[in-house]
Design a protein around this motif. Sequence first.
Motif: not given
Length: 66
Positions: A15, A19-20, A23, A55-56, A59
């Motif tokens: 995950w 995410l990285s 962004y 977004y976070c 998850l």
Amino acid sequence: MPYAELTITVPETVWISELSRAYPDTRFRVLAATASTASGVARIEILGDDSDTDYCSDLPMIVATE
């Protein structure tokens, strides 16, 4: 106090990799981590200029955002 700065490559199926990549200017700071052979737990601070935390929050492994 010891200090280390690491650059790592994370598999795309993890995950934090998703995410990285979404962004790329975001920094991840590992505050604490514990792992076993089957799983692990980490407290991670996510630092970036993008104020979009939705977004976070979406998850399933994220339990809190500020």
